[in-house]
Design an enzyme around this catalytic site. Structure first.
Site, mmCIF file in Angstrom:
data_model
loop_
_atom_site.group_PDB
_atom_site.id
_atom_site.type_symbol
_atom_site.label_atom_id
_atom_site.label_comp_id
_atom_site.label_asym_id
_atom_site.label_seq_id
_atom_site.Cartn_x
_atom_site.Cartn_y
_atom_site.Cartn_z
ATOM 1 N N ASP A 44 0.840 -1.207 0.000
ATOM 2 C CA ASP A 44 0.000 0.000 0.000
ATOM 3 C C ASP A 44 0.879 1.264 0.000
ATOM 4 O O ASP A 44 0.801 2.061 0.923
ATOM 5 C CB ASP A 44 -0.945 -0.002 1.220
ATOM 6 C CG ASP A 44 -0.204 0.076 2.557
ATOM 7 O OD1 ASP A 44 0.976 -0.355 2.631
ATOM 8 O OD2 ASP A 44 -0.791 0.583 3.535
ATOM 9 N N ASP A 64 6.868 1.282 1.928
ATOM 10 C CA ASP A 64 6.559 0.262 0.913
ATOM 11 C C ASP A 64 7.380 0.522 -0.346
ATOM 12 O O ASP A 64 7.858 -0.416 -0.997
ATOM 13 C CB ASP A 64 5.082 0.297 0.501
ATOM 14 C CG ASP A 64 4.118 0.119 1.655
ATOM 15 O OD1 ASP A 64 3.909 1.098 2.393
ATOM 16 O OD2 ASP A 64 3.568 -0.991 1.798
ATOM 17 N N ASN A 122 -2.362 2.951 3.453
ATOM 18 C CA ASN A 122 -1.795 4.259 3.795
ATOM 19 C C ASN A 122 -2.568 5.391 3.139
ATOM 20 O O ASN A 122 -2.738 6.470 3.717
ATOM 21 C CB ASN A 122 -0.335 4.331 3.353
ATOM 22 C CG ASN A 122 0.578 3.512 4.253
ATOM 23 O OD1 ASN A 122 0.379 3.458 5.460
ATOM 24 N ND2 ASN A 122 1.573 2.863 3.659
ATOM 25 N N THR A 173 2.818 -6.035 2.862
ATOM 26 C CA THR A 173 3.318 -4.925 3.678
ATOM 27 C C THR A 173 2.255 -3.844 3.882
ATOM 28 O O THR A 173 2.582 -2.689 4.160
ATOM 29 C CB THR A 173 4.589 -4.294 3.056
ATOM 30 O OG1 THR A 173 4.233 -3.737 1.783
ATOM 31 C CG2 THR A 173 5.706 -5.305 2.889
ATOM 32 N N PHE A 217 -0.638 -0.243 12.587
ATOM 33 C CA PHE A 217 -1.513 0.201 11.498
ATOM 34 C C PHE A 217 -2.039 -0.923 10.608
ATOM 35 O O PHE A 217 -3.255 -1.041 10.401
ATOM 36 C CB PHE A 217 -0.769 1.244 10.634
ATOM 37 C CG PHE A 217 -1.586 1.765 9.477
ATOM 38 C CD1 PHE A 217 -2.562 2.732 9.676
ATOM 39 C CD2 PHE A 217 -1.386 1.276 8.193
ATOM 40 C CE1 PHE A 217 -3.330 3.200 8.620
ATOM 41 C CE2 PHE A 217 -2.143 1.742 7.128
ATOM 42 C CZ PHE A 217 -3.119 2.707 7.340
ATOM 43 N N ASN A 218 -1.164 -1.759 10.045
ATOM 44 C CA ASN A 218 -1.616 -2.747 9.054
ATOM 45 C C ASN A 218 -2.641 -3.718 9.636
ATOM 46 O O ASN A 218 -3.587 -4.126 8.960
ATOM 47 C CB ASN A 218 -0.429 -3.553 8.492
ATOM 48 C CG ASN A 218 0.454 -2.717 7.597
ATOM 49 O OD1 ASN A 218 0.027 -1.685 7.077
ATOM 50 N ND2 ASN A 218 1.701 -3.146 7.427
ATOM 51 N N HIS A 244 9.882 0.412 8.178
ATOM 52 C CA HIS A 244 9.190 -0.861 8.455
ATOM 53 C C HIS A 244 9.273 -1.895 7.322
ATOM 54 O O HIS A 244 9.784 -3.002 7.498
ATOM 55 C CB HIS A 244 7.700 -0.599 8.713
ATOM 56 C CG HIS A 244 7.399 0.468 9.689
ATOM 57 N ND1 HIS A 244 7.483 0.285 11.041
ATOM 58 C CD2 HIS A 244 6.988 1.758 9.525
ATOM 59 C CE1 HIS A 244 7.144 1.405 11.667
ATOM 60 N NE2 HIS A 244 6.840 2.304 10.769
ATOM 61 N N ASP A 245 8.660 -1.554 6.181
ATOM 62 C CA ASP A 245 8.350 -2.586 5.186
ATOM 63 C C ASP A 245 9.567 -3.262 4.543
ATOM 64 O O ASP A 245 9.487 -4.460 4.211
ATOM 65 C CB ASP A 245 7.431 -2.003 4.097
ATOM 66 C CG ASP A 245 6.056 -1.650 4.654
ATOM 67 O OD1 ASP A 245 5.678 -2.197 5.702
ATOM 68 O OD2 ASP A 245 5.363 -0.827 4.031
HETATM 69 C C1 BDR Z 1 3.023 0.052 8.580
HETATM 70 O O1 BDR Z 1 1.952 0.966 8.364
HETATM 71 C C2 BDR Z 1 2.211 1.773 7.242
HETATM 72 O O2 BDR Z 1 2.030 3.109 7.566
HETATM 73 C C3 BDR Z 1 3.606 1.462 6.774
HETATM 74 O O3 BDR Z 1 3.665 1.474 5.369
HETATM 75 C C4 BDR Z 1 3.886 0.092 7.341
HETATM 76 O O4 BDR Z 1 3.487 -0.915 6.447
HETATM 77 C C5 BDR Z 1 3.736 0.415 9.862
HETATM 78 O O5 BDR Z 1 2.852 0.362 10.931
HETATM 79 CA CA CA Z 2 2.914 -0.482 4.160
#
Ligand code: BDR
Ligand code: CA
Length: 314
Positions: A11, A16, A41, A127, A169-170, A243-244
């Site tokens: 996303d 990402d 996102n 991701t 978040f994810n 993160h990703d």
């Molecule tokens: C995740 O949430 C999104 O904002 C980032 O792309 C990542 O995948 C981190 O919590």
């Molecule tokens: Ca992401």
């Protein structure tokens, strides 16, 4: 050495985007079967466009890009423009790319591609919110035996949530899809905030991208400068967590990471703790392990790998 067959579901999102670029720089090791996109996102219209922009930035024209679900299974879509900007990959050049969006729905493409593959052969790399993957599992459960493993970014235990006090978040955005994925029986490797908060793009590391001298390195620097500001203010750090890209880095060099096989169960009932990854790190229940929870990383090794692969791109 044969290349690892992967399907990326994302996303974009600046992190990402860097994940995709890392994969593009490692195509000698990774056979990227496709990029599927999901609402997360930013809304789907932007995540699919952003994936195509990043393909063009990386000089990749032979990996098909698909659009999938434009909302979570049961809940309203929650987006994260406050982190990623209105376009999702702010800092990069935003335009309508020439690279076409495939007409097939991402969930159909995932099912078709995995069903066409031998048993235990495809690695899924999600991701973003797990909507497309959860939908594919429900639509065609026979894909499960053909999946080698799922290496995903999501969840949090020691770090606490980044979207609510309990949820990352994810997983928060589509907890019902996450619940399906964590119960699916495939081997799962989780890159939670516990590990991604250890790979921080400090000012020195951000500058190092531009110093690579290629156009991708400059664009990554510009994206990171935009992306870092939110987490720097939130966490008081020099830089934000990348993160990703941990997912692809793990596939390229798992020895950079440390994890433990545990049970992870997703909270889907309580509004207060919705999307929490209830992680039995110390084995205090009799719930069987269903995932490897990654909690340690060699951060310098991670950035060395990332820079080496990005240096290969235009
Ligand atoms: C995740 O949430 C999104 O904002 C980032 O792309 C990542 O995948 C981190 O919590
Ligand atoms: Ca992401």
């Amino acid at each position: 050495m044969s290349r690892k067959a992967i399907l990326i579901d994302c996303d974009p999102g600046q992190d990402d985007a860097v994940m995709l670029l890392l994969a593009f720089g490692a195509r000698d090791a990774l056979d990227i079967k496709g990029i599927t996109t999901v609402a997360g996102n930013v809304p789907l219209a932007k995540t699919q466009r952003n994936a195509r922009i990043i393909c063009e930035l990386g000089g990749v024209t032979d990996v098909p890009v698909y659009a999938g679900c434009d909302r979570p299974m049961m809940r309203h879509l929650v987006t994260a423009e406050q982190v990623h900007g209105h376009e999702g990959i702010d800092g990069a050049e935003i335009y309508e790319p020439d690279l076409p969006l495939q007409s097939q729905h991402a969930v159909d493409y995932i099912v078709e591609t995995v069903m066409g593959a031998p048993d235990d052969s495809i690695t899924l790399v999600p991701t973003g919110p797990l909507t497309n993957i959860g939908m594919a599992v429900v639509r065609e459960p026979r894909i499960l035996s053909r999946i080698h493993e799922i290496v995903l970014m999501g969840g949090a235990m020691r770090e606490g949530g980044n979207t609510t006090p309990s949820a990352e978040f994810n997983i928060y955005v589509d907890p019902h899809a996450a619940d399906i994925v964590f119960r699916c029986g495939c081997p799962i490797v989780v890159m939670p905030l516990d590990v991604t908060h250890q790979v921080v793009t400090t000012a020195t590391r951000t500058a190092a991208f531009a110093a690579l001298g290629n156009r991708v390195g400059k664009s990554v620097q510009a994206m990171m400068e935009f992306y870092n500001r939110f987490d720097e203010e939130k966490y008081g750090t020099d830089g934000g967590p990348l993160h990703d890209p941990c997912t692809i880095a793990y596939l390229l060099n798992p020895t950079l990471f440390r994890g433990k096989s545990v049970n992870v169960t997703i909270e889907t009932q309580s509004e207060l703790t919705m999307g929490a990854t209830v992680t039995d790190f110390w084995g205090v229940t009799d719930r069987a392990p269903n995932a490897v929870w990654v909690h340690g990383v060699n951060a310098d090794g991670f950035f060395d790998l990332l820079n080496a692969k990005i240096a290969r791109l235009p």
